[in-house]
Design a protein around this motif. Structure first.
Motif, PDB file in Angstrom:
ATOM      1  N   GLN A 191     -71.237  98.137 -53.929  1.00  0.00           N
ATOM      2  CA  GLN A 191     -70.129  97.660 -53.107  1.00  0.00           C
ATOM      3  C   GLN A 191     -69.359  96.555 -53.812  1.00  0.00           C
ATOM      4  OE1 GLN A 191     -71.104  96.546 -49.087  1.00  0.00           O
ATOM      5  NE2 GLN A 191     -72.839  97.920 -49.033  1.00  0.00           N
ATOM      6  N   ASN A 192     -68.067  96.569 -53.649  1.00  0.00           N
ATOM      7  CA  ASN A 192     -67.245  95.469 -54.149  1.00  0.00           C
ATOM      8  C   ASN A 192     -67.195  94.393 -53.074  1.00  0.00           C
ATOM      9  OD1 ASN A 192     -65.295  93.698 -55.030  1.00  0.00           O
ATOM     10  ND2 ASN A 192     -63.925  95.285 -55.769  1.00  0.00           N
ATOM     11  N   MET A 193     -67.751  93.230 -53.370  1.00  0.00           N
ATOM     12  CA  MET A 193     -67.809  92.146 -52.390  1.00  0.00           C
ATOM     13  C   MET A 193     -66.878  90.996 -52.773  1.00  0.00           C
ATOM     14  SD  MET A 193     -70.107  93.142 -50.123  1.00  0.00           S
ATOM     15  CE  MET A 193     -70.762  91.680 -49.339  1.00  0.00           C
ATOM     16  N   SER A 194     -65.835  91.307 -53.557  1.00  0.00           N
ATOM     17  CA  SER A 194     -64.966  90.245 -54.075  1.00  0.00           C
ATOM     18  C   SER A 194     -64.242  89.489 -52.974  1.00  0.00           C
ATOM     19  CB  SER A 194     -63.941  90.829 -55.055  1.00  0.00           C
ATOM     20  OG  SER A 194     -63.133  91.799 -54.415  1.00  0.00           O
ATOM     21  N   LYS A 195     -64.231  90.047 -51.765  1.00  0.00           N
ATOM     22  CA  LYS A 195     -63.592  89.346 -50.651  1.00  0.00           C
ATOM     23  C   LYS A 195     -64.296  88.017 -50.370  1.00  0.00           C
ATOM     24  CE  LYS A 195     -66.383  91.769 -47.179  1.00  0.00           C
ATOM     25  NZ  LYS A 195     -66.373  92.696 -46.042  1.00  0.00           N
ATOM     26  N   ASP A 196     -65.558  87.898 -50.776  1.00  0.00           N
ATOM     27  CA  ASP A 196     -66.305  86.665 -50.546  1.00  0.00           C
ATOM     28  C   ASP A 196     -66.015  85.600 -51.596  1.00  0.00           C
ATOM     29  OD1 ASP A 196     -69.304  88.381 -49.458  1.00  0.00           O
ATOM     30  OD2 ASP A 196     -67.545  87.756 -48.348  1.00  0.00           O
ATOM     31  N   GLU A 197     -65.751  86.027 -52.825  1.00  0.00           N
ATOM     32  CA  GLU A 197     -65.650  85.061 -53.919  1.00  0.00           C
ATOM     33  C   GLU A 197     -64.280  84.992 -54.588  1.00  0.00           C
ATOM     34  OE1 GLU A 197     -67.920  82.783 -54.636  1.00  0.00           O
ATOM     35  OE2 GLU A 197     -69.082  83.596 -52.980  1.00  0.00           O
ATOM     36  N   THR A 198     -63.339  85.846 -54.191  1.00  0.00           N
ATOM     37  CA  THR A 198     -61.979  85.724 -54.707  1.00  0.00           C
ATOM     38  C   THR A 198     -61.381  84.413 -54.211  1.00  0.00           C
ATOM     39  OG1 THR A 198     -61.573  88.091 -54.895  1.00  0.00           O
ATOM     40  CG2 THR A 198     -59.646  86.690 -54.597  1.00  0.00           C
ATOM     41  N   LEU A 199     -60.793  83.641 -55.116  1.00  0.00           N
ATOM     42  CA  LEU A 199     -60.252  82.328 -54.761  1.00  0.00           C
ATOM     43  C   LEU A 199     -58.742  82.280 -54.982  1.00  0.00           C
ATOM     44  CD1 LEU A 199     -62.981  79.963 -56.266  1.00  0.00           C
ATOM     45  CD2 LEU A 199     -62.755  80.763 -53.908  1.00  0.00           C
ATOM     46  N   TYR A 200     -58.071  81.528 -54.128  1.00  0.00           N
ATOM     47  CA  TYR A 200     -56.626  81.314 -54.216  1.00  0.00           C
ATOM     48  C   TYR A 200     -56.403  79.845 -54.602  1.00  0.00           C
ATOM     49  CZ  TYR A 200     -55.773  85.778 -51.882  1.00  0.00           C
ATOM     50  OH  TYR A 200     -55.711  87.119 -51.575  1.00  0.00           O
ATOM     51  N   VAL A 201     -55.598  79.625 -55.603  1.00  0.00           N
ATOM     52  CA  VAL A 201     -55.282  78.267 -56.053  1.00  0.00           C
ATOM     53  C   VAL A 201     -53.806  77.983 -55.797  1.00  0.00           C
ATOM     54  CG1 VAL A 201     -55.218  76.676 -57.995  1.00  0.00           C
ATOM     55  CG2 VAL A 201     -57.083  78.336 -57.814  1.00  0.00           C
ATOM     56  N   LEU A 202     -53.569  77.035 -54.900  1.00  0.00           N
ATOM     57  CA  LEU A 202     -52.212  76.526 -54.681  1.00  0.00           C
ATOM     58  C   LEU A 202     -52.037  75.349 -55.638  1.00  0.00           C
ATOM     59  CD1 LEU A 202     -53.042  78.021 -52.009  1.00  0.00           C
ATOM     60  CD2 LEU A 202     -51.427  76.523 -50.834  1.00  0.00           C
ATOM     61  N   TYR A 203     -51.010  75.374 -56.484  1.00  0.00           N
ATOM     62  CA  TYR A 203     -50.888  74.332 -57.502  1.00  0.00           C
ATOM     63  C   TYR A 203     -49.444  73.948 -57.745  1.00  0.00           C
ATOM     64  CZ  TYR A 203     -49.333  77.993 -60.717  1.00  0.00           C
ATOM     65  OH  TYR A 203     -48.620  79.002 -61.304  1.00  0.00           O
ATOM     66  N   LYS A 204     -49.287  72.734 -58.256  1.00  0.00           N
ATOM     67  CA  LYS A 204     -47.971  72.208 -58.656  1.00  0.00           C
ATOM     68  C   LYS A 204     -47.974  72.026 -60.160  1.00  0.00           C
ATOM     69  CE  LYS A 204     -47.683  69.452 -54.376  1.00  0.00           C
ATOM     70  NZ  LYS A 204     -47.561  68.067 -53.837  1.00  0.00           N
ATOM     71  N   ASP A 205     -46.932  72.539 -60.810  1.00  0.00           N
ATOM     72  CA  ASP A 205     -46.833  72.364 -62.262  1.00  0.00           C
ATOM     73  C   ASP A 205     -46.615  70.911 -62.631  1.00  0.00           C
ATOM     74  OD1 ASP A 205     -47.289  74.795 -63.589  1.00  0.00           O
ATOM     75  OD2 ASP A 205     -45.404  75.576 -62.829  1.00  0.00           O
ATOM     76  N   GLU A 206     -45.888  70.187 -61.774  1.00  0.00           N
ATOM     77  CA  GLU A 206     -45.586  68.788 -62.054  1.00  0.00           C
ATOM     78  C   GLU A 206     -46.129  67.907 -60.929  1.00  0.00           C
ATOM     79  OE1 GLU A 206     -44.330  67.785 -64.822  1.00  0.00           O
ATOM     80  OE2 GLU A 206     -43.855  69.809 -65.570  1.00  0.00           O
ATOM     81  N   PRO A 207     -46.528  66.660 -61.218  1.00  0.00           N
ATOM     82  CA  PRO A 207     -47.048  65.760 -60.184  1.00  0.00           C
ATOM     83  C   PRO A 207     -46.000  65.482 -59.109  1.00  0.00           C
ATOM     84  CG  PRO A 207     -47.563  64.930 -62.376  1.00  0.00           C
ATOM     85  CD  PRO A 207     -46.612  66.080 -62.568  1.00  0.00           C
TER      86      PRO A 207
END
Length: 469
Positions: A453-469
């Motif tokens: 089974q593919n369980m990537s729904k548990d460990e897939t991560l989303y990163v919200l980021y800013k290129d500049e401070p």
């Protein structure tokens, strides 16, 4: 003499090949959140914390944390965490192929199955001590008449690995009492058994009381309470345990009804055959864990405890196993070998975790740990890569499953990390945060899986980021 020598040589060669396969996969395996959490606890928590609060907040006995703490003291770093799991399993395999009263085929096949070779071996969690401690308990049980204390200490060791193993150790104690006390008629047999083993039983009784007190979850532990809010989760547990946890590898969903049906038929047939053949012994060893897994939140990889229970039962039986049960076990072992091989291939080729990838990504963006908000437990793997006091294990008492993203976080944090479950459930809120903070978003997919089974729904991560401070 010649036969014994050739058997010893084949055992040594087999054990070495098994070890080489394990180390190869261990080197290619990337630590995911649960593995990182245990390592960080062992590294940063004090002995008193591990023996008191950690057990209650993590919901598991402490032997794994103590084992890791010893290895860390000896110099184990997180990149070699696989050694902590492969070493005890290698010892367990060596004991199994030399001490188990099974045919050579079974001795060589069982260590190649999914749970022994992969899930409890390569994935370094407290389950990694389960096979070794079950084998030790099986050996000690066979010697119980001469060494009752040796059996009790082996059961304490077994019960200190996982909550499921704690139930199994209690079941083995009842199995011992039933098996030996029934030799005398009526209540007299139990009285004689208790009288003859009073000190050993008292020691185990003290262990049970202590374990219940230090394992009972804190009111702040959200793991079980969160599942209580999900409608029908116990019905799902039934399907997952009997249809998915042992011989099939399909999620319990409508498109997999055929596999689910096969899994249910297999489980029902095997339970009927085992209960008919071994009667009360089967019930004592397996029913407590089956009922426990149906009642509490259950994952399919917990099903390995059933295999360990059956292994212990057949180890102690001195009679021939009926043909029907042999066939059923043969089917299980065959499918589990396929799972094990597939698990290793997927792990080596895929991404079991994305912690290191995200850490490298943030470094390339010049985003520091102080500028990063880990909003879900799965992101705890990032704390492995910077050895700072404030970057440690996830404290369930204060953080729950997720941390709320506050206004000051949106203003001050250049990166916010959430998992797929949170992204899907609170998508509207995530979009608001993204707009307010002018974040970009990057998805880091993983192949965290159970069997096929593919369980990537548990460990897939989303990163919200800013290129500049």
């Amino acid at each position: 003499m010649q036969t014994k020598l050739s058997e010893n040589i084949s055992n040594i060669l087999y054990a070495l090949v098994w070890l080489m396969i394990s180390l190869w996969c261990g080197v290619n395996h990337e630590i995911f959140a649960d593995e990182a959490q245990a390592y960080l606890i062992a590294r940063d928590a004090s002995m008193s914390e591990i023996l008191t609060t950690v057990a209650r907040t993590e919901g598991t006995p402490t032997l794994w944390f103590l084992w890791l703490k010893l290895l860390i003291f000896l110099g184990l770093d997180y990149s070699h965490l696989y050694i902590a799991s492969i070493l005890p399993n290698f010892i367990g395999v060596c004991l199994f192929i030399t001490k188990a009263p099974f045919s050579k085929v079974v001795k060589y096949v069982l260590p190649l199955t999914y749970f022994v070779l992969y899930q409890y071996n390569i994935v370094a969690r407290n389950y990694s001590l389960l096979f070794l401690t079950t084998v030790i308990a099986s050996i000690a049980y066979a010697q119980r008449q001469k060494h009752p204390y040796r059996l009790v200490w082996s059961l304490i060791l077994l019960g200190s690995t996982t909550s499921h193993a704690f139930l199994l150790s209690c079941s083995i104690m009842l199995f011992w009492m039933y098996n030996d006390a029934q030799k005398a008629e009526g209540i007299k047999g139990y009285q004689e058994f208790i009288k003859g083993n009073l000190r050993a039983l008292s020691l185990f009784g003290i262990y049970i009381v202590f374990s219940v007190l230090y394992l009972y979850p804190e009111s702040s532990n959200q793991y079980i309470s969160n599942y209580e809010l999900i409608k029908g989760f116990r019905a799902r547990n039934v399907l997952t345990l009997f249809a998915v946890g042992l011989i099939t590898s399909s999620e319990p969903s409508p498109e997999n009804l055929g596999y689910i049906f096969i899994g249910l038929c297999y489980s029902i047939c095997m339970m009927c055959l085992m209960s008919k053949e071994y009667k009360m012994k089967f019930g004592i060893l397996l029913l407590p864990n089956i009922l426990f897994m149906l009642y509490v939140p259950y994952k399919p990889w917990h099903a390995g405890i059933i295999i360990m229970s059956v292994m212990f039962l057949l180890w102690q039986e001195k009679r021939e196993v009926p043909t029907q049960i042999k066939i059923g076990i043969g089917v299980l072992l065959f499918l589990q070998i396929i799972w094990g091989v597939t698990g290793i291939i997927k792990d080596v080729r895929g991404k079991y975790s994305v912690g290191e990838e995200i850490y490298t990504f943030l470094q390339n963006k010049n985003i520091t740990a102080a500028e990063t908000k880990i909003a879900t437990f799965n992101g705890v793997t990032l704390n492995l890569y910077e050895n700072k006091p404030d970057l440690s294990y996830w404290d369930w008492r204060y953080l729950g499953f997720t941390q709320k993203v506050k206004k000051e976080d949106i203003k001050n944090k250049r990166a916010i990390i959430i998992n797929k479950e949170v992204y899907d459930k609170y998508n509207k809120r995530v979009k608001e945060i993204q707009e307010q903070g002018k974040y970009q978003i990057k998805v880091f997919e993983s192949d965290h899986f159970f069997a096929l089974q593919n369980m990537s729904k548990d460990e897939t991560l989303y990163v919200l980021y800013k290129d500049e401070p």
